[in-house]
Scaffold this motif. Structure first.
Motif, mmCIF file in Angstrom:
data_model
loop_
_atom_site.group_PDB
_atom_site.id
_atom_site.type_symbol
_atom_site.label_atom_id
_atom_site.label_comp_id
_atom_site.label_asym_id
_atom_site.label_seq_id
_atom_site.Cartn_x
_atom_site.Cartn_y
_atom_site.Cartn_z
ATOM 1 N N VAL A 22 46.631 44.605 95.985
ATOM 2 C CA VAL A 22 47.248 43.686 96.954
ATOM 3 C C VAL A 22 47.269 42.265 96.396
ATOM 4 N N VAL A 23 46.161 41.848 95.774
ATOM 5 C CA VAL A 23 46.105 40.507 95.185
ATOM 6 C C VAL A 23 47.142 40.368 94.076
ATOM 7 N N ILE A 24 47.291 41.399 93.250
ATOM 8 C CA ILE A 24 48.268 41.353 92.151
ATOM 9 C C ILE A 24 49.692 41.264 92.707
ATOM 10 N N VAL A 25 49.988 42.073 93.725
ATOM 11 C CA VAL A 25 51.318 42.025 94.338
ATOM 12 C C VAL A 25 51.571 40.646 94.931
ATOM 13 N N TRP A 26 50.583 40.121 95.634
ATOM 14 C CA TRP A 26 50.723 38.787 96.231
ATOM 15 C C TRP A 26 50.929 37.730 95.150
ATOM 16 N N ASP A 27 50.146 37.811 94.057
ATOM 17 C CA ASP A 27 50.266 36.831 92.981
ATOM 18 C C ASP A 27 51.606 36.946 92.266
ATOM 19 N N SER A 28 52.173 38.142 92.191
ATOM 20 C CA SER A 28 53.454 38.312 91.492
ATOM 21 C C SER A 28 54.583 37.568 92.199
ATOM 22 N N GLN A 29 54.391 37.266 93.470
ATOM 23 C CA GLN A 29 55.416 36.539 94.213
ATOM 24 C C GLN A 29 55.580 35.102 93.703
ATOM 25 N N SER A 30 54.568 34.603 92.990
ATOM 26 C CA SER A 30 54.652 33.233 92.472
ATOM 27 C C SER A 30 55.397 33.156 91.145
ATOM 28 N N LEU A 31 55.717 34.308 90.550
ATOM 29 C CA LEU A 31 56.414 34.319 89.264
ATOM 30 C C LEU A 31 57.921 34.243 89.466
ATOM 31 N N LEU A 83 39.614 39.302 85.359
ATOM 32 C CA LEU A 83 39.693 38.516 84.125
ATOM 33 C C LEU A 83 41.027 38.763 83.425
ATOM 34 N N TYR A 84 41.511 40.003 83.483
ATOM 35 C CA TYR A 84 42.828 40.336 82.920
ATOM 36 C C TYR A 84 43.925 39.543 83.621
ATOM 37 N N LEU A 85 43.856 39.486 84.950
ATOM 38 C CA LEU A 85 44.865 38.728 85.705
ATOM 39 C C LEU A 85 44.859 37.264 85.305
ATOM 40 N N TRP A 86 43.677 36.704 85.170
ATOM 41 C CA TRP A 86 43.562 35.295 84.791
ATOM 42 C C TRP A 86 44.120 35.078 83.383
ATOM 43 N N SER A 87 43.744 35.945 82.442
ATOM 44 C CA SER A 87 44.207 35.747 81.065
ATOM 45 C C SER A 87 45.692 36.061 80.918
ATOM 46 N N ALA A 88 46.210 36.976 81.733
ATOM 47 C CA ALA A 88 47.631 37.314 81.643
ATOM 48 C C ALA A 88 48.506 36.113 81.971
ATOM 49 N N GLN A 89 48.036 35.263 82.859
ATOM 50 C CA GLN A 89 48.809 34.075 83.211
ATOM 51 C C GLN A 89 48.796 33.034 82.097
ATOM 52 N N SER A 90 47.742 33.043 81.292
ATOM 53 C CA SER A 90 47.669 32.024 80.246
ATOM 54 C C SER A 90 48.114 32.512 78.870
ATOM 55 N N ILE A 91 47.889 33.795 78.545
ATOM 56 C CA ILE A 91 48.280 34.272 77.215
ATOM 57 C C ILE A 91 49.294 35.411 77.246
ATOM 58 N N GLY A 92 49.670 35.882 78.448
ATOM 59 C CA GLY A 92 50.696 36.920 78.573
ATOM 60 C C GLY A 92 50.124 38.271 78.962
ATOM 61 N N PHE A 93 50.958 39.075 79.628
ATOM 62 C CA PHE A 93 50.530 40.386 80.115
ATOM 63 C C PHE A 93 50.234 41.342 78.973
ATOM 64 N N ILE A 94 51.125 41.404 78.000
ATOM 65 C CA ILE A 94 50.944 42.349 76.899
ATOM 66 C C ILE A 94 49.767 41.931 76.030
ATOM 67 N N THR A 95 49.665 40.651 75.715
ATOM 68 C CA THR A 95 48.555 40.157 74.914
ATOM 69 C C THR A 95 47.228 40.454 75.599
ATOM 70 N N SER A 96 47.157 40.246 76.895
ATOM 71 C CA SER A 96 45.924 40.515 77.638
ATOM 72 C C SER A 96 45.596 42.004 77.654
ATOM 73 N N ALA A 97 46.622 42.839 77.692
ATOM 74 C CA ALA A 97 46.382 44.284 77.688
ATOM 75 C C ALA A 97 45.715 44.737 76.393
ATOM 76 N N LEU A 98 45.904 43.991 75.317
ATOM 77 C CA LEU A 98 45.322 44.364 74.028
ATOM 78 C C LEU A 98 43.796 44.266 74.028
ATOM 79 N N TRP A 99 43.212 43.446 74.893
ATOM 80 C CA TRP A 99 41.747 43.424 75.015
ATOM 81 C C TRP A 99 41.283 44.198 76.249
ATOM 82 N N PHE A 100 42.106 44.188 77.309
ATOM 83 C CA PHE A 100 41.708 44.796 78.569
ATOM 84 C C PHE A 100 41.623 46.328 78.489
ATOM 85 N N LEU A 101 42.640 46.961 77.966
ATOM 86 C CA LEU A 101 42.663 48.426 77.924
ATOM 87 C C LEU A 101 41.515 49.020 77.099
ATOM 88 N N PRO A 102 41.218 48.488 75.906
ATOM 89 C CA PRO A 102 40.064 49.042 75.173
ATOM 90 C C PRO A 102 38.741 48.862 75.916
#
Length: 149
Positions: A22-31, A83-102
């Motif tokens: 829900v937080v992610i959906v709500w935050d996506s409205q700001s993009l 932490l992924y959500l926070w970093s995705a806004q500053s360094i990008g979704f894909i870049t953040s996934a490179l540390w988050f998924l592992p």
């Protein structure tokens, strides 16, 4: 991971994951424009899968124990997701996934590093292909593409 958790603990984790969705959906409205599609998709997937898991749990496992992640592991996973959500806004979704998924894979008990690296890279490539090429949506700036300074 061979930890037995109660149905109540699993239901608590499901509710927390749905709340994170829900937080992610709500935050996506700001993009702006197409940049909102990826987080919106992730948030909706979290909500839908959590609700489906909770329904399955309520139908089949009330009063029993399951071999799922313990409550502390669930909370750690949610903290990593925040932490992924926070970093995705500053360094990008894909870049953040490179540390988050592992990290999430290791937290879940996966120890095969080649598998973890392969899945992570396939996910990043798939996201870039689907949203960047197939849907022709502008992705937010990515550190790995040199777009974040």
């Amino acid at each position: 991971m061979d930890v037995k958790v109660t149905a109540g603990e699993k239901l608590t984790i499901n509710l927390m994951v749905a709340a994170a969705g829900v937080v992610i959906v709500w935050d996506s409205q700001s993009l702006q424009g197409g940049s909102a599609y990826f987080p919106l998709t992730v948030g909706l997937a979290l909500i839908i899968l959590s609700v489906m898991s909770a329904i399955h749990l309520l139908r089949h496992f009330i009063g029993s124990k399951t071999s799922e992640a313990s409550l502390p592991h669930g909370i750690a996973g949610l903290l990593l997701a925040l932490l992924y959500l926070w970093s995705a806004q500053s360094i990008g979704f894909i870049t953040s996934a490179l540390w988050f998924l592992p990290l999430m894979a290791v937290l879940g008990g996966e120890r095969r590093w080649r598998f973890i690296v392969g899945i992570t890279l396939c996910f990043a490539l798939l996201v870039w292909l689907v949203f960047g090429l197939v849907f022709a949506q502008t992705m937010p700036p990515e550190l790995i593409f040199g777009e974040v300074g």
